[in-house]
Design a protein around this motif. Sequence first.
Motif, PDB file in Angstrom:
ATOM      1  N   UNK A 188     -46.877  48.908 -12.029  1.00 41.63           N
ATOM      2  CA  UNK A 188     -45.442  48.896 -11.547  1.00 41.63           C
ATOM      3  C   UNK A 188     -45.577  48.640 -10.100  1.00 41.63           C
ATOM      4  N   UNK A 189     -46.514  49.505  -9.237  1.00 44.32           N
ATOM      5  CA  UNK A 189     -46.440  49.174  -7.860  1.00 44.32           C
ATOM      6  C   UNK A 189     -46.743  47.692  -7.623  1.00 44.32           C
ATOM      7  N   UNK A 190     -47.595  46.873  -8.251  1.00 44.20           N
ATOM      8  CA  UNK A 190     -47.976  45.443  -8.010  1.00 44.20           C
ATOM      9  C   UNK A 190     -46.996  44.589  -8.807  1.00 44.20           C
ATOM     10  N   UNK A 191     -45.756  44.932  -9.103  1.00 43.89           N
ATOM     11  CA  UNK A 191     -45.100  44.205 -10.031  1.00 43.89           C
ATOM     12  C   UNK A 191     -44.649  42.917  -9.346  1.00 43.89           C
ATOM     13  N   UNK A 192     -44.387  42.839  -7.964  1.00 42.11           N
ATOM     14  CA  UNK A 192     -44.109  41.687  -7.168  1.00 42.11           C
ATOM     15  C   UNK A 192     -45.137  40.679  -7.323  1.00 42.11           C
ATOM     16  N   UNK A 193     -46.446  40.971  -7.539  1.00 44.14           N
ATOM     17  CA  UNK A 193     -47.586  40.253  -7.575  1.00 44.14           C
ATOM     18  C   UNK A 193     -47.311  39.404  -8.978  1.00 44.14           C
ATOM     19  N   UNK A 194     -46.978  40.110  -9.904  1.00 42.78           N
ATOM     20  CA  UNK A 194     -46.891  39.449 -11.212  1.00 42.78           C
ATOM     21  C   UNK A 194     -45.499  38.337 -11.224  1.00 42.78           C
ATOM     22  N   UNK A 195     -44.550  39.039 -10.430  1.00 42.38           N
ATOM     23  CA  UNK A 195     -43.335  37.866 -10.475  1.00 42.38           C
ATOM     24  C   UNK A 195     -43.761  36.630  -9.941  1.00 42.38           C
ATOM     25  N   UNK A 196     -44.692  36.625  -8.872  1.00 42.97           N
ATOM     26  CA  UNK A 196     -45.109  35.580  -8.291  1.00 42.97           C
ATOM     27  C   UNK A 196     -45.478  34.396  -9.037  1.00 42.97           C
ATOM     28  N   UNK A 197     -45.861  34.611 -10.319  1.00 47.66           N
ATOM     29  CA  UNK A 197     -46.373  33.677 -11.347  1.00 47.66           C
ATOM     30  C   UNK A 197     -45.091  32.692 -11.429  1.00 47.66           C
ATOM     31  N   UNK A 198     -43.885  33.463 -11.341  1.00 46.67           N
ATOM     32  CA  UNK A 198     -42.615  32.423 -11.786  1.00 46.67           C
ATOM     33  C   UNK A 198     -41.842  32.695 -12.835  1.00 46.67           C
ATOM     34  N   UNK A 199     -42.387  33.718 -13.615  1.00 42.55           N
ATOM     35  CA  UNK A 199     -41.665  33.868 -15.123  1.00 42.55           C
ATOM     36  C   UNK A 199     -40.877  35.480 -14.909  1.00 42.55           C
ATOM     37  N   UNK A 200     -40.038  35.364 -15.865  1.00 40.20           N
ATOM     38  CA  UNK A 200     -39.165  36.493 -15.886  1.00 40.20           C
ATOM     39  C   UNK A 200     -40.142  37.651 -16.119  1.00 40.20           C
ATOM     40  N   UNK A 201     -39.948  38.991 -15.772  1.00 41.96           N
ATOM     41  CA  UNK A 201     -40.963  40.100 -16.188  1.00 41.96           C
ATOM     42  C   UNK A 201     -40.110  41.165 -16.526  1.00 41.96           C
ATOM     43  N   UNK A 202     -40.585  41.696 -17.738  1.00 37.04           N
ATOM     44  CA  UNK A 202     -40.020  42.700 -18.417  1.00 37.04           C
ATOM     45  C   UNK A 202     -40.904  43.920 -18.200  1.00 37.04           C
ATOM     46  N   UNK A 203     -40.232  45.120 -17.620  1.00 35.29           N
ATOM     47  CA  UNK A 203     -41.132  46.460 -17.750  1.00 35.29           C
ATOM     48  C   UNK A 203     -40.254  47.434 -18.367  1.00 35.29           C
ATOM     49  N   UNK A 204     -41.428  48.074 -19.186  1.00 33.06           N
ATOM     50  CA  UNK A 204     -40.962  48.945 -20.103  1.00 33.06           C
ATOM     51  C   UNK A 204     -41.728  50.314 -19.952  1.00 33.06           C
ATOM     52  N   UNK A 205     -41.568  51.043 -19.029  1.00 33.08           N
ATOM     53  CA  UNK A 205     -42.269  52.499 -18.506  1.00 33.08           C
ATOM     54  C   UNK A 205     -41.535  53.667 -19.059  1.00 33.08           C
ATOM     55  N   UNK A 206     -40.430  53.301 -19.782  1.00 38.77           N
ATOM     56  CA  UNK A 206     -39.648  54.574 -20.231  1.00 38.77           C
ATOM     57  C   UNK A 206     -40.361  55.707 -21.053  1.00 38.77           C
ATOM     58  N   UNK A 207     -40.322  56.888 -20.453  1.00 39.08           N
ATOM     59  CA  UNK A 207     -41.107  58.076 -21.108  1.00 39.08           C
ATOM     60  C   UNK A 207     -42.423  57.984 -21.395  1.00 39.08           C
ATOM     61  N   UNK A 208     -43.058  57.284 -20.459  1.00 38.41           N
ATOM     62  CA  UNK A 208     -44.454  56.929 -20.750  1.00 38.41           C
ATOM     63  C   UNK A 208     -45.173  58.184 -20.333  1.00 38.41           C
ATOM     64  N   UNK A 209     -46.308  58.420 -20.996  1.00 35.82           N
ATOM     65  CA  UNK A 209     -47.223  59.554 -20.537  1.00 35.82           C
ATOM     66  C   UNK A 209     -48.004  59.290 -19.401  1.00 35.82           C
ATOM     67  N   UNK A 210     -48.124  58.184 -18.517  1.00 35.80           N
ATOM     68  CA  UNK A 210     -48.717  58.136 -17.424  1.00 35.80           C
ATOM     69  C   UNK A 210     -47.885  58.766 -16.224  1.00 35.80           C
TER      70      UNK A 210
END
Length: 103
Positions: free
Chosen positions: A28-50
């Motif tokens: 999650x902290x590095x989502x910006x690096x994933x978005x640099x690939x140029x594709x839409x990014x979906x994050x699903x962290x809702x209620x996760x145990x982490x």
Amino acid sequence: MLRVSPLTSSSLIWHWIRNWGSEDGELIARTDEITELGFPVLVGASRKSFTTEVVDLPPSDRVASSIAAHLIAAANGANIVRVHDVVETVAALRTAESIWGFR
């Protein structure tokens, strides 16, 4: 048989949180690096145990932790968030967008 498809202009990168502990927070902290690939990014962290590594709460009480994770992902460029608590998350994201607009 594993089938691998190339990313296309209609591809979506799903930032799937799998309860791997601190690695999820890092993704999650590095989502910006994933978005640099140029594709839409979906994050699903809702209620996760982490999030229990920070605050030990049962899933039904992880609304604030989930919203925090999604706000960070959005600030880092996530295009879509998958959530359980829609009203609360929309309110938080709209408030954050308004505040970010003052930068």
